[in-house]
Each structure stands twice: as C-alpha cells, then as structure tokens.
Scaffold this active site. Structure first.
Site, short mmCIF file in Angstrom:
data_model
loop_
_atom_site.label_atom_id
_atom_site.label_comp_id
_atom_site.label_asym_id
_atom_site.label_seq_id
_atom_site.Cartn_x
_atom_site.Cartn_y
_atom_site.Cartn_z
N HIS A 1 65.34 62.41 49.18
CA HIS A 1 64.60 63.19 50.03
C HIS A 1 62.95 62.88 50.12
O HIS A 1 62.68 61.62 49.96
CB HIS A 1 64.53 64.90 49.73
N THR A 2 62.33 63.74 50.35
CA THR A 2 60.80 63.26 50.81
C THR A 2 59.99 62.75 49.61
O THR A 2 60.11 63.08 48.67
CB THR A 2 59.78 64.49 50.95
N GLN A 3 59.44 61.32 49.76
CA GLN A 3 59.00 60.87 48.63
C GLN A 3 57.20 61.05 48.97
O GLN A 3 56.64 60.89 48.01
CB GLN A 3 58.92 59.39 48.81
N GLN A 4 57.00 61.62 50.09
CA GLN A 4 55.46 61.68 50.20
C GLN A 4 55.47 62.90 51.39
O GLN A 4 56.32 62.80 52.42
CB GLN A 4 54.77 60.54 50.89
#
Length: 275
Positions: A52-55
C-alpha cells in the site's frame, strides 16, 4: 490463448529524384516500449508483493474529538490536500463503524478507505455470530491498535492517525491510534496541527458535563483557529455526535471567518528581522 503483438518494424526504401528516402514504421501493440512483451493486467502478479502507500499523496489534516454529557463529539474539515495543494474540498473523513462507534482520520485518504474496508468486514463477521452482542468502541479501538502496529512491523504502515469515539452501556469512550500503533484515551483528543493549536484551547475551556451546544461551539472555535493557522485546513467542516442511540454526522457547513482581526493587519510586527 491470445498473446500480445510484439514490436514490428518495417523499412521501406523509395527513390525520389535519385535520392533514397528511408521510412520506418513502428507498431506498438500490447506492450511497453521498454522491456520484454508482457500482458497488461490490473490483477496481482504471482511472486510480486502487494503493498500500500509508501508515501502519502492525498491527505487530510486535523481531527478533533471531545466527550460531553450526552456522548462523544468528533469534528473534521472536508479538505483533501495533494501535497501542499488543497485539491479536494468535499472529502468526508469520518465514518460510522457500528451503531455506537465512529471513526475519524487524518493522513492518507486511500489508507483510511482501506481501514474502513477492514472494519466493514470485521462488523459483518461479528454479526454472523448472531449472539446478541455487538462490538463496542473499546473493542474496535483495541482492534485498530493491533492493525496499525502489525503494519508498522511489516514496514508497510497505514499513514493515518485515527480518532475513535463511541458509547456502549452508558460508558463513553474516546481514543486515538497513531500510524505506528501508539494509542491512548482521553476526554479530548486532537491529531495533526490540532495537537499544537486545538489542544491548548481544550485544556483551557473543556469541562465535564458540557452540553451538546457547548461542545459543538468549542469544536468550531478550535477548527476556526486551525483554518487561520494551518494551510491545509479549510472552513468547511462536519461534526459527528455519537450517543447511546446511534451516530449522527452533520452535513458539511462553513464556519464564518473574520480576517480584519488586529493580529492579521501586520502579522510580522513582532518578528525580528522580518521584511
């Protein structure tokens, strides 16, 4: 089985007035310009980890909550910021989790949506037991602390700070969970810039047995301060009221702002060395 067509190049030489002209036709079908031909798919590929979102990209700012005499109030604005740009102005960042519990979130909007999907499945699985017992705010709060801490340990965190409030069997519950699983409960809670700007107001003005009107006015005051001081905040807000009877989330409405205050006329008057 249909295989994507690979790159096909054709070279034609033509003669015009004794001069040769080169024409090259390139056809790209079903593959990228770089790398070997592979089928295009939105499905997970075998052996490729799903993340999922890393940033964070589209984020929401502060969420505020407090306990009053009749239950729990939670409030947030409806802004969704793309980086430093206030891109979306009608993003609802609060969701009723069950009949007596509400969740609010700051941080990445897509991760908040993933969390609400987890909670939807949790509530359905609990209802299937049909044992006459419903999950309460404390149960869901404990569940979220495990989810956030587990994802943190995988180095794939959900980029949110959550506020969860509810009432069950006459007991009011208001708690918070950070993206790394740090959690606590209190009579009033804030996330984001609200920790610095709203919490001092709560410490000064919150009192036990506040009425619904007093609690709502206090939240609106704190959100207005955030609108003045937090560039990611807007004055379009929602206020949710959680009681033993259920969850009510207001329609978005705008706070009236005032920009003729004395402090705004010369904001750098006391800043040494400013222009």
């Amino acid at each position: 089985m249909h295989h994507p067509q690979v790159l096909r190049s054709q070279m034609r030489w033509e003669c015009h007035g004794g001069q040769e002209e080169s024409k090259q036709e390139q056809i790209y079908v079903g593959r990228s310009l770089m790398g070997p031909p592979t089928p295009f798919t939105l499905m997970p590929m075998p052996g490729v980890p799903i993340t999922h979102t890393q940033q964070p990209y589209v984020t929401g700012t502060s969420v505020l909550g407090l306990i009053y005499e009749g239950g729990v109030l939670i409030a947030a604005d409806t802004a969704g910021s793309y980086g430093s740009t206030t891109r979306f102005k009608s993003v609802e960042r609060m969701k009723a989790v069950s009949n007596n519990t509400l969740l609010g979130a700051s941080g990445e909007i897509s991760d908040f949506q993933a969390i609400t999907q987890l909670l939807d499945r949790l509530i359905v699985a609990d209802a299937m037991w049909d044992d006459g017992n419903d999950l309460g705010p404390l149960d869901i709060h404990n569940y979220l602390t495990r989810v956030m801490y587990n994802r943190r340990n995988k180095f794939d965190p959900l980029w949110n700070t959550l506020i969860l409030g509810g009432v069950k069997n006459g007991v009011k519950h208001l708690g918070s969970v950070s993206m790394i699983g740090v959690h606590y409960v209190d009579n009033h809670i804030a996330t984001g810039f609200g920790i610095h700007l709203a919490q001092p107001i709560f410490r000064e003005e919150w009192k036990e047995n506040m009425t619904l009107e007093e609690g709502t006015r206090l939240l609106e005051k704190a959100l207005l301060v955030l609108f003045y001081r937090d560039r990611s905040a807007i004055n379009k807000i929602q206020v949710a009221n959680v009681t033993e009877d259920g969850v009510h989330i207001s329609q978005p409405y705008a706070l009236k702002s005032e920009w003729n205050l004395e402090a705004f006329k010369n904001p750098t008057a006391s800043a040494a060395g400013s222009w």
